[in-house]
Design an enzyme around this catalytic site. Structure first.
Site, PDB file in Angstrom:
ATOM      1  N   SER A  12      13.416  18.877 -27.807  1.00  0.00           N
ATOM      2  CA  SER A  12      12.430  18.730 -26.734  1.00  0.00           C
ATOM      3  C   SER A  12      10.995  18.890 -27.225  1.00  0.00           C
ATOM      4  O   SER A  12      10.109  18.106 -26.845  1.00  0.00           O
ATOM      5  CB  SER A  12      12.718  19.741 -25.621  1.00  0.00           C
ATOM      6  OG  SER A  12      12.704  21.075 -26.120  1.00  0.00           O
ATOM      7  N   THR A  13      10.737  19.873 -28.072  1.00  0.00           N
ATOM      8  CA  THR A  13       9.374  20.080 -28.566  1.00  0.00           C
ATOM      9  C   THR A  13       8.976  18.980 -29.533  1.00  0.00           C
ATOM     10  O   THR A  13       7.845  18.473 -29.480  1.00  0.00           O
ATOM     11  CB  THR A  13       9.247  21.451 -29.257  1.00  0.00           C
ATOM     12  OG1 THR A  13       9.766  22.470 -28.400  1.00  0.00           O
ATOM     13  CG2 THR A  13       7.796  21.761 -29.570  1.00  0.00           C
TER      14      THR A  13
ATOM     15  N   ASP B 200      15.217  26.693 -32.785  1.00  0.00           N
ATOM     16  CA  ASP B 200      15.872  27.476 -31.736  1.00  0.00           C
ATOM     17  C   ASP B 200      15.520  28.956 -31.847  1.00  0.00           C
ATOM     18  O   ASP B 200      15.429  29.653 -30.842  1.00  0.00           O
ATOM     19  CB  ASP B 200      17.386  27.279 -31.810  1.00  0.00           C
ATOM     20  CG  ASP B 200      17.781  25.827 -31.622  1.00  0.00           C
ATOM     21  OD1 ASP B 200      17.333  25.216 -30.640  1.00  0.00           O
ATOM     22  OD2 ASP B 200      18.517  25.293 -32.464  1.00  0.00           O
TER      23      ASP B 200
ATOM     24  N   LYS C  41      18.180  26.239 -36.472  1.00  0.00           N
ATOM     25  CA  LYS C  41      18.013  24.943 -35.823  1.00  0.00           C
ATOM     26  C   LYS C  41      19.389  24.320 -35.605  1.00  0.00           C
ATOM     27  O   LYS C  41      20.367  24.759 -36.172  1.00  0.00           O
ATOM     28  CB  LYS C  41      17.157  24.007 -36.689  1.00  0.00           C
ATOM     29  CG  LYS C  41      15.697  24.429 -36.790  1.00  0.00           C
ATOM     30  CD  LYS C  41      14.898  23.511 -37.717  1.00  0.00           C
ATOM     31  CE  LYS C  41      15.095  22.045 -37.402  1.00  0.00           C
ATOM     32  NZ  LYS C  41      14.783  21.702 -35.997  1.00  0.00           N
TER      33      LYS C  41
ATOM     34  N   GLY D  91      20.519  23.156 -32.271  1.00  0.00           N
ATOM     35  CA  GLY D  91      21.054  23.179 -30.912  1.00  0.00           C
ATOM     36  C   GLY D  91      21.391  21.799 -30.401  1.00  0.00           C
ATOM     37  O   GLY D  91      22.280  21.630 -29.568  1.00  0.00           O
ATOM     38  N   GLY D  92      20.696  20.798 -30.942  1.00  0.00           N
ATOM     39  CA  GLY D  92      20.967  19.412 -30.570  1.00  0.00           C
ATOM     40  C   GLY D  92      21.925  18.715 -31.517  1.00  0.00           C
ATOM     41  O   GLY D  92      22.202  17.520 -31.356  1.00  0.00           O
TER      42      GLY D  92
ATOM     43  N   GLU E   7      17.814  16.643 -40.081  1.00  0.00           N
ATOM     44  CA  GLU E   7      16.541  17.359 -39.994  1.00  0.00           C
ATOM     45  C   GLU E   7      16.252  18.095 -41.296  1.00  0.00           C
ATOM     46  O   GLU E   7      15.126  18.056 -41.809  1.00  0.00           O
ATOM     47  CB  GLU E   7      16.577  18.351 -38.833  1.00  0.00           C
ATOM     48  CG  GLU E   7      16.478  17.701 -37.464  1.00  0.00           C
ATOM     49  CD  GLU E   7      16.590  18.715 -36.348  1.00  0.00           C
ATOM     50  OE1 GLU E   7      15.703  18.714 -35.486  1.00  0.00           O
ATOM     51  OE2 GLU E   7      17.562  19.503 -36.339  1.00  0.00           O
TER      52      GLU E   7
ATOM     53  N   LYS F 208      10.727  31.797 -28.673  1.00  0.00           N
ATOM     54  CA  LYS F 208      11.636  31.521 -29.788  1.00  0.00           C
ATOM     55  C   LYS F 208      11.497  32.535 -30.927  1.00  0.00           C
ATOM     56  O   LYS F 208      12.298  32.523 -31.860  1.00  0.00           O
ATOM     57  CB  LYS F 208      11.366  30.107 -30.333  1.00  0.00           C
ATOM     58  CG  LYS F 208      11.560  28.985 -29.325  1.00  0.00           C
ATOM     59  CD  LYS F 208      13.003  28.843 -28.921  1.00  0.00           C
ATOM     60  CE  LYS F 208      13.194  27.728 -27.900  1.00  0.00           C
ATOM     61  NZ  LYS F 208      12.887  26.391 -28.426  1.00  0.00           N
TER      62      LYS F 208
END
Length: 239
Positions: free
Chosen positions: A42-43, A99, A110, A112-113, A119, A137
C-alpha cells in the site's frame, strides 16, 4: 437521500495520511535519468503514483523496475516506463514499504503481500535502498507482532514445516482469501508464516534461507534509510 455505506468502502485512516506523507517525500528523492526499484504494498503503491505525477509534470526520464504484478499494474497506470532487472544493468534507488522496522538496527520484516522474494532481489541490488513506513510500523525488536513469511517450493512444504517446528517456531501455511487453499505467489510458490523472536536479523535471514525448500524469507537485514511518517513530520532514520 444519503448513500448507504457499503462494507467494502474504504475510509481513510491516520495511517493512510502518514503513508501518503512519506510517499510524497520519497518521490522527491528520485532524480532524472534514474532507474528506480518499485516496491510492493500500500505505501509503495502511493509512492509509485506520486512518482508518476512527477514524471508527467516535470518530464522526467525515469525507468521503474517492478517487484510484483501488482506494482507493475500500478506503475503502468501511473505512466511510469518499466524495465526488467536483466535489462537495466543496475538500479540507482529502490523504494519499498515494510511490515515492521526495528528502530535500533533498521532491520525489517516484509512480505505481508507475498512479494518479498522479488522485492529483496531488487532492493538488495539497488545502490540505495530506502524504506517507507508510518510510525506504527516501528518496533523495539522484530517478530513481536508480525510473522516472518517464507516463500517455499510446494514440493518441500511439509519438510520445511517440520524443520521449522524443530526450531521451536510457530509456522502456518498462509491461506488465500477469495479462494480455497494456500496463497500462491507470483512465482507459483507457497507462503509459510513463521512466528518467532528475532535477536539478530542477519543471522536469522541466513538461517531461514539455509532450510532446503525455502526460496526466500521476509527478514531484510540491509536497509540504508527509513522515512517514517509521524503526525508532525517525516523523520529520517539512518544506520
Amino acid at each position: 437521500m444519503a448513500r448507504t455505506k457499503k462494507a467494502n468502502d474504504e475510509v481513510p485512516t491516520d495511517s493512510d495520511s502518514l503513508k501518503l506523507k512519506v510517499a510524497k517525500q520519497a518521490a522527491k528523492l528520485v532524480k532524472d535519468e534514474m532507474v528506480v526499484g518499485l516496491g510492493s504494498g500500500s505505501t509503495a503503491n502511493l509512492f509509485i503514483q506520486e512518482l508518476g505525477k512527477r514524471i508527467v509534470e516535470e518530464e522526467l526520464y525515469i525507468y521503474g523496475v517492478p517487484t510484483s504484478f501488482d506494482s507493475r499494474m500500478v506503475a503502468s497506470t501511473a505512466g511510469i516506463p518499466l524495465i526488467s532487472l536483466d535489462q537495466c544493468g543496475e538500479i540507482d534507488l529502490a523504494i519499498d514499504g515494510a511490515d515492521e522496522v526495528c528502530k535500533s538496527t533498521l532491520a525489517l520484516i516484509k512480505g505481508g503481500g507475498g512479494c518479498h522474494t522479488m522485492e529483496k532481489i531488487v532492493d538488495y541490488y539497488a545502490k540505495e535502498f530506502i524504506v517507507l513506513a508510518d510510525e506504527g510500523k516501528l518496533v523495539d525488536s522484530l517478530g513481536d507482532k508480525t510473522p516472518v513469511p517464507l516463500e517455499v517450493i510446494p514440493f518441500a512444504y511439509s519438510t520445511v514445516l517440520n524443520k521449522l517446528l524443530k526450531l521451536n517456531t510457530a509456522p502456518a501455511i498462509r491461506s488465500g482469501s477469495g479462494k480455497m487453499g494456500p496463497v500462491i505467489t507470483d512465482s507459483g510458490n507457497m507462503i509459510i508464516d513463521v512466528f518467532m523472536s528475532i535477536e539478530d536479523a542477519e543471522e536469522t535471514e541466513i538461517m531461514l534461507n539455509n532450510i532446503p525448500g525455502v526460496l526466500e524469507n521476509g527478514v531484510f537485514s540491509k536497509c540504508d534509510k527509513v522515512l517514517v511518517g509521524t503526525s508532525k513530520k517525516v523523520e529520517i532514520l539512518k544506520k
